[in-house]
Design an enzyme around this catalytic site. Structure first.
Site, PDB file in Angstrom:
ATOM      1  CB  CYS A  49      -1.195  -0.179   1.170  1.00  0.00           C
ATOM      2  SG  CYS A  49      -2.630   1.094   0.715  1.00  0.00           S
ATOM      3  CG  LEU A  50       2.521   4.882   2.416  1.00  0.00           C
ATOM      4  CD1 LEU A  50       1.713   6.174   1.753  1.00  0.00           C
ATOM      5  CD2 LEU A  50       2.630   5.792   4.189  1.00  0.00           C
TER       6      LEU A  50
ATOM      7  CD  GLN B 208       0.087   4.820  -1.922  1.00  0.00           C
ATOM      8  OE1 GLN B 208       0.343   5.884  -1.601  1.00  0.00           O
ATOM      9  NE2 GLN B 208      -0.686   4.096  -2.475  1.00  0.00           N
TER      10      GLN B 208
ATOM     11  CG  ASN C  90      -7.436   2.402   3.353  1.00  0.00           C
ATOM     12  OD1 ASN C  90      -8.233   3.147   3.155  1.00  0.00           O
ATOM     13  ND2 ASN C  90      -7.414   1.535   4.862  1.00  0.00           N
TER      14      ASN C  90
ATOM     15  CG  HIS D   3      -3.819  -3.630   2.427  1.00  0.00           C
ATOM     16  ND1 HIS D   3      -3.048  -3.224   3.949  1.00  0.00           N
ATOM     17  CD2 HIS D   3      -4.366  -2.426   1.774  1.00  0.00           C
ATOM     18  CE1 HIS D   3      -3.033  -2.424   3.631  1.00  0.00           C
ATOM     19  NE2 HIS D   3      -4.103  -1.511   2.222  1.00  0.00           N
TER      20      HIS D   3
ATOM     21  CD  GLU E 106      -2.006  -6.013   5.000  1.00  0.00           C
ATOM     22  OE1 GLU E 106      -3.162  -5.459   5.387  1.00  0.00           O
ATOM     23  OE2 GLU E 106      -1.477  -6.626   4.202  1.00  0.00           O
TER      24      GLU E 106
END
Length: 365
Positions: free
Chosen positions: A252-253, A256, A294, A337, A339
């Site tokens: 996710c972040l 990026q 998310n 995600h 997980e």
């Protein structure tokens, strides 16, 4: 006789939505987003990536199974607010130890229910994520608009949610040691590494590359987290210095940040991706995975052309980049995600891939 509304939402364009209070009763200015998950409100409540965001749940009934001790993603939830259609304050679940509203009061998280979440979601899709004020019904609309115009959404959210001290979580019969840079890491990531016999050293977001080298890890992990990836140049610099030295995995972040470290660019999506039902295609195999997502930002596919990164996964709904890798540097990252808890579990194999990379590196050490 209908119950009178006691809470409302105010937007900068003057539009208002009315409902009823649950959780904390204070005023709060947040960025409004929506989530399409059918379950998992406890994990959403406690996911640090939702810091300063008011989450509209598109699933109509929230709170019906209560809150379980073992299902938190962080010890101190930082969600901005919950906006739901129907709220159940009398949960039925043998694992439940408290009602959702009770926990929201404990962590000063306001909520509003009875809102037309279908219309609100359509408005977010049309107009994009934007600031919203959740407030008492008595708040004057013009005063609310003034409050919105004078309140900025914080940009230092990673520093707020990242742990301040190093924490080493030992795994029994550990095979590998993972240095995890905590940008707002979900607890189920640690559980996923533990299942695979990895000891995890969780590090503050601003830990230097030099310090990580002294830990002598088998691999480096960059976690999920809230906000704009460009707001954490410290992590980008650390990744830039370490890539190629250790197998590296980002979620996710973290995805990026890895892309930015190679010179790619990111941009903000109109309303982001949030929910447990996003289809993603593996570019190499053609396999379709149902994923949990998310995030508000995405990696610009065109900007990857000037980097050593290759696209590995694509979103089938809007064709945004969902994964990238640099085989030479033993680096790969995923926007979604793997997980995810609760589910889907289609992408858990990505942790196994990271384990295999660390194992190969050990063989050649």
């Amino acid at each position: 006789m209908l119950k009178e509304f006691n809470r409302k939402l105010i937007f900068e364009d003057g539009s208002e939505y009315f409902g009823y209070s649950f959780g904390d009763g204070g005023d709060r200015v947040c960025e409004i987003v929506f989530n399409t998950s059918m379950s998992g409100y406890q994990e959403i409540l406690s996911d640090p990536s939702y810091t300063c965001q008011a989450v509209v749940m598109t699933y109509p009934l929230i709170g019906n199974y209560g809150m379980a001790e073992d299902d938190y993603e962080t010890e101190h939830p930082t969600l901005g607010a919950f906006i739901v259609g129907e709220y159940n304050d009398l949960p039925s679940n043998f694992r439940s130890v408290a009602a959702l509203g009770e926990i929201m009061k404990q962590y000063h998280i306001p909520g509003i229910y009875g809102v037309d979440t279908r219309k609100l979601t359509r408005d977010i899709r049309k107009l994009g994520s934007r600031k919203v004020l959740i407030t008492d019904i008595s708040t004057d609309r013009e005063a609310g608009i003034k409050m919105l115009s004078e309140t900025e959404i914080p940009s230092d959210v990673v520093s707020q949610v990242s742990r301040k001290e190093i924490c080493r979580v030992e795994a029994e019969d550990a095979r590998f040691h993972v240095a995890a840079i905590d940008c707002g890491m979900k607890q189920n990531i640690v559980r996923s590494f533990h299942k695979r016999k990895c000891t995890v050293t969780i590090l503050p977001y601003n830990t230097t590359a030099e310090f990580i080298r002294k830990l002598n890890p088998d691999g480096v992990f960059i976690s999920n987290g809230p906000g704009n990836p460009e707001d954490v140049p410290e992590v980008i610099e650390t990744v830039k210095k370490l890539r190629g030295e250790y197998p590296m995995f980002g979620i996710c972040l973290g995805h990026q940040i890895i892309s930015l470290s190679y010179g790619a660019k990111c941009y903000k999506l109109k309303f982001g991706h949030r929910g447990g039902n996003h289809p993603v295609r593996d570019v190499k195999t053609g396999k379709i995975e149902i994923t949990s997502q998310n995030h508000s930002y995405a990696v610009d596919e065109n900007s990857l052309a000037d980097t050593p990164l290759a696209v590995t996964h694509m979103n089938l709904l809007d064709h945004t980049v969902e994964g990238a890798e640099c085989e030479k540097d033993k680096v790969f990252s995923i926007q979604y995600h793997p997980e995810s808890a609760p589910g889907p579990e289609d992408s858990a194999y990505l942790f196994d891939r990271f384990i295999e990379m660390m194992g190969e590196e050990k063989k050649h050490a």
